[in-house]
Scaffold this motif. Structure first.
Motif, short mmCIF file in Angstrom:
data_model
loop_
_atom_site.label_atom_id
_atom_site.label_comp_id
_atom_site.label_asym_id
_atom_site.label_seq_id
_atom_site.Cartn_x
_atom_site.Cartn_y
_atom_site.Cartn_z
N ALA A 148 -4.64 4.03 1.52
CA ALA A 148 -3.46 4.39 2.30
C ALA A 148 -3.47 3.65 3.63
O ALA A 148 -4.48 3.61 4.32
CB ALA A 148 -3.42 5.90 2.53
N SER A 173 4.67 8.90 -2.97
CA SER A 173 3.40 8.26 -3.31
C SER A 173 2.33 9.29 -3.59
O SER A 173 2.38 10.42 -3.08
CB SER A 173 2.94 7.32 -2.19
N TYR A 174 1.34 8.92 -4.39
CA TYR A 174 0.28 9.86 -4.71
C TYR A 174 -0.47 10.29 -3.46
O TYR A 174 -0.89 11.44 -3.33
CB TYR A 174 -0.68 9.24 -5.74
N GLN A 175 -0.64 9.36 -2.51
CA GLN A 175 -1.31 9.71 -1.25
C GLN A 175 -0.50 10.75 -0.47
O GLN A 175 -1.05 11.71 0.08
CB GLN A 175 -1.54 8.46 -0.40
N THR A 176 0.84 10.55 -0.42
CA THR A 176 1.67 11.50 0.30
C THR A 176 1.70 12.85 -0.42
O THR A 176 1.69 13.91 0.22
CB THR A 176 3.10 10.96 0.47
N PHE A 184 1.72 5.63 5.65
CA PHE A 184 1.83 5.72 4.20
C PHE A 184 2.86 6.76 3.76
O PHE A 184 3.47 6.62 2.69
CB PHE A 184 0.46 6.08 3.59
N TYR A 188 6.71 10.50 -7.89
CA TYR A 188 6.70 9.12 -7.39
C TYR A 188 8.00 8.42 -7.75
O TYR A 188 8.66 7.81 -6.91
CB TYR A 188 5.51 8.36 -7.97
N ASN A 247 6.62 6.65 2.12
CA ASN A 247 6.91 6.85 0.70
C ASN A 247 6.62 8.31 0.38
O ASN A 247 5.49 8.69 0.16
CB ASN A 247 6.05 5.92 -0.16
N THR A 301 -3.71 4.45 -7.54
CA THR A 301 -3.15 5.64 -8.16
C THR A 301 -4.22 6.45 -8.87
O THR A 301 -4.31 7.68 -8.72
CB THR A 301 -2.04 5.25 -9.15
N ARG A 306 0.82 -1.21 0.00
CA ARG A 306 0.00 0.00 0.00
C ARG A 306 0.85 1.26 0.00
O ARG A 306 0.41 2.32 -0.46
CB ARG A 306 -0.94 -0.01 1.21
N THR A 307 2.07 1.15 0.51
CA THR A 307 2.96 2.31 0.52
C THR A 307 3.61 2.53 -0.85
O THR A 307 3.86 3.67 -1.24
CB THR A 307 4.05 2.12 1.59
N PHE A 308 3.86 1.45 -1.58
CA PHE A 308 4.52 1.54 -2.89
C PHE A 308 3.69 0.81 -3.95
O PHE A 308 4.15 -0.15 -4.57
CB PHE A 308 5.92 0.94 -2.83
#
Length: 394
Positions: free
Chosen positions: A366, A376-379, A370, A114, A373, A95, A48-50
């Protein structure tokens, strides 16, 4: 003598075995992302992180698929095609959904960011060149790392509190957040505090908040030295650090959890809470609670919620919810099963009822931590939310 008929060509086992392996890996990845609910299960946490890293599996499956088509190995072709579809969905669905959420929020996320962080974790160690001793409660030395602002004249400061279940972690543990914050004009005071291993059994819950309150008091007392406006100190943390951020802000100015050092109390301008617990009795006894979470709380509070109900209530930010609290940003992953999103939603609803200015960001797919990373898109979406929130309330 009559000629022997030609022997049939050996079809080999390597290609179908590779297709089967890739299919199994794709099935496992899809299960972990879409169905697994174990708290802090490392394979699911990494996935989930990558998530886009799973596309490497898709590329391998495409190669096997093309070879199988060329050799007309139809069963192998089907297995490889399913592996391609499953792994691609596993990598792309989080994503795509996060990109759509970012678009609705007017935030920018990029594949380049990313990829630039694909092999980099937002994890760090104490930086001795930045270290200052801020207190010694009971003879236990406590340090903080000072990250100077890129704009020393802004007067803004951030008290940053690390996570780790009140039992592990270190100052400067998430250095990328410190770099972002200093770029936004904040002087960051990244603190350590007494944890379970540093205190007598059953007393860590008091020490953690008292030390965080002490750090706030210390920053306030040294505001002129660091060119900080004592009225512009915000607080931020992840997980246990998110909880302590809420406790530091919501108990400031009250008689609860006095600072562990003999300094005048400080005050918080705004709070950024990343996936921190809010109502500990509800977490410990409710349907979303986990054995892992309950075991952590048992160590910190010296017993279960049934054995220590007063401690659980006193250690809950929900016990101090009222009007007039500092503006609060809540950031929570929707696939976080260590600290379920129900805790963040309770905080969101409670702040709404109390009339406290706040924002809540719930990130699809996420997990806990999370933001390890950084790309990542979430971050990326969380970074945008933090930037906008602090521009308004910092």
């Amino acid at each position: 003598m009559p000629e022997e008929p030609p022997k049939p060509a050996r079809r080999g086992w390597l290609l179908p075995a590779l297709a089967a392996l890739l299919l199994l890996l794709a099935l496992a990845a899809a299960w972990l992302l879409f169905f697994d609910r174990q708290p802090s299960f490392l394979p699911a946490l990494v996935l989930r992180t990558f998530p886009l890293h799973v596309l490497a599996l898709s590329l391998l499956a495409v190669v096997v698929l093309l070879l199988a088509l060329r050799k007309r190995r139809w069963r192998t072709t089907i297995a490889a095609a399913v592996a391609v579809a499953l792994s691609a969905a596993t990598g792309l669905v989080p994503t795509i959904i996060t990109r759509e959420q970012a678009s609705r929020a007017g935030a920018e996320v990029s594949l380049g960011t990313y990829l630039a962080n694909a092999a980099h974790l937002n994890l760090g160690s104490p930086e001795q060149g930045r270290t200052v001793r801020y207190a010694s409660p009971g003879g236990h030395g406590l340090d903080l790392d000072v990250w100077p602002s890129a704009d020393p004249g802004s007067g803004k400061a951030m008290l940053l509190i690390h996570g780790g279940g009140w039992a592990s972690g270190n100052r400067s543990m998430t250095p990328e957040w410190n770099r972002l914050l200093t770029g936004l004009g904040y002087t960051v005071f990244d603190i350590e505090y007494r944890m379970v291993r540093d205190t007598p059994p059953g007393t860590a819950w008091q020490a953690t908040v008292a030390d965080s309150r002490c750090a706030l008091a210390w920053i306030t007392a040294h505001a002129a030295e660091y060119r900080v406006d004592p009225n512009r100190i915000s607080v931020m943390g992840q997980s246990a650090g998110g909880h302590l951020s809420l406790m530091t802000a919501y108990t400031a100015g009250t008689d609860a959890f006095r600072p562990s050092c003999d300094l005048p109390d400080g005050k918080i301008k705004s709070v950024v809470d990343f996936y921190g617990p809010y109502d500990l009795p509800a977490f410990a006894t409710g349907p979303d609670g986990t054995d892992t979470g309950r075991a952590i709380l048992n160590d910190v509070l010296g017993g279960s919620a049934q054995q220590q109900p007063d401690r659980y209530r006193a250690f809950s930010p929900s016990s101090y919810l009222r009007g007039g609290l500092p503006p609060t940003l809540i950031v929570q992953g929707e696939r976080d099963f260590l600290m379920p999103q129900s805790q963040a939603r309770m905080l969101d609803e409670g702040l709404t009822k109390a009339g406290v200015p706040h924002q809540a960001l719930f990130l699809p797919y996420a997990d806990h931590g999370f933001d390890a990373n950084w790309g990542s898109y979430q971050t990326q979406l969380a970074r945008s939310a933090v930037t906008r929130f602090l521009a308004e309330h910092g």
